[in-house]
Design a protein around this motif. Structure first.
Motif, PDB file in Angstrom:
ATOM      1  N   LEU A   1     -26.586  37.325  47.833  1.00 35.24           N
ATOM      2  CA  LEU A   1     -26.088  36.773  46.571  1.00 35.24           C
ATOM      3  C   LEU A   1     -24.597  36.489  46.654  1.00 35.24           C
ATOM      4  N   GLY A   2     -24.214  35.306  46.195  1.00 34.04           N
ATOM      5  CA  GLY A   2     -22.809  34.924  46.152  1.00 34.04           C
ATOM      6  C   GLY A   2     -22.251  34.404  47.466  1.00 34.04           C
ATOM      7  N   ALA A   3     -23.001  34.475  48.557  1.00 37.87           N
ATOM      8  CA  ALA A   3     -22.512  34.020  49.859  1.00 37.87           C
ATOM      9  C   ALA A   3     -22.308  32.506  49.851  1.00 37.87           C
ATOM     10  N   GLN A   4     -21.253  32.049  50.510  1.00 35.61           N
ATOM     11  CA  GLN A   4     -20.996  30.625  50.671  1.00 35.61           C
ATOM     12  C   GLN A   4     -21.956  30.069  51.715  1.00 35.61           C
ATOM     13  N   VAL A   5     -22.529  28.901  51.461  1.00 35.96           N
ATOM     14  CA  VAL A   5     -23.477  28.282  52.393  1.00 35.96           C
ATOM     15  C   VAL A   5     -23.160  26.796  52.557  1.00 35.96           C
ATOM     16  N   THR A   6     -23.583  26.285  53.701  1.00 37.08           N
ATOM     17  CA  THR A   6     -23.566  24.852  53.977  1.00 37.08           C
ATOM     18  C   THR A   6     -25.024  24.453  54.101  1.00 37.08           C
ATOM     19  N   PHE A   7     -25.423  23.356  53.465  1.00 43.60           N
ATOM     20  CA  PHE A   7     -26.842  23.001  53.461  1.00 43.60           C
ATOM     21  C   PHE A   7     -27.041  21.502  53.302  1.00 43.60           C
ATOM     22  N   GLU A   8     -28.274  21.074  53.546  1.00 43.82           N
ATOM     23  CA  GLU A   8     -28.724  19.714  53.257  1.00 43.82           C
ATOM     24  C   GLU A   8     -29.896  19.839  52.304  1.00 43.82           C
ATOM     25  N   ALA A   9     -30.088  18.836  51.469  1.00 45.18           N
ATOM     26  CA  ALA A   9     -31.160  18.893  50.476  1.00 45.18           C
ATOM     27  C   ALA A   9     -31.785  17.515  50.299  1.00 45.18           C
TER      28      ALA A   9
END
Length: 128
Positions: free
Chosen positions: A105-113
């Protein structure tokens, strides 16, 4: 064709052509099927529309690297939700995690959607 007892000209004159519909579609005692309209093409959200939950601006682009943080994660079920920097909520499943681990919870992420028109929501395709 062979018809015993009828010559070719007699056979042609014995066929009742009044029941055969003509190309003009004139009313000959039968009903036409109603016109069938195909369904409209799948609606893709505009880039300014709100997401499926009405949260965020929905200003995402499909298959582009995005940034956000983990909003919720259900370890026992293997899925959760991310919040993009613009506030749009994005569904994420464990199968889309690049390291195959859990999210915090609260962690920074890089993603595609991508937008799923059947579920009317954004879903993660890659997450790290």
């Amino acid at each position: 064709h062979f018809c015993p007892g009828l010559s070719g000209s007699e056979m042609e004159s014995s066929v009742d052509v009044s029941a055969v519909p003509d190309a003009s579609g004139a009313d000959l005692g039968y009903q036409r099927a109603p016109e069938i309209n195909p369904p409209p093409p799948a609606q893709v959200p505009s880039l300014q529309a709100a997401d499926a939950n009405g949260e965020g601006s929905g200003n995402l682009q499909a298959n582009v690297q995005l940034h956000g943080k983990v909003k919720a994660w259900k370890e026992e079920k293997g899925f959760g939700f991310l919040v993009a920097d613009d506030g749009t909520e994005v569904f994420v499943h464990r199968n889309q995690l690049m390291d195959g681990r859990d999210l915090e919870l609260g962690a920074q992420v890089t993603f595609e959607a991508r937008f799923n028109p059947q579920r009317v929501k954004w879903e993660c395709t890659k997450c790290s």
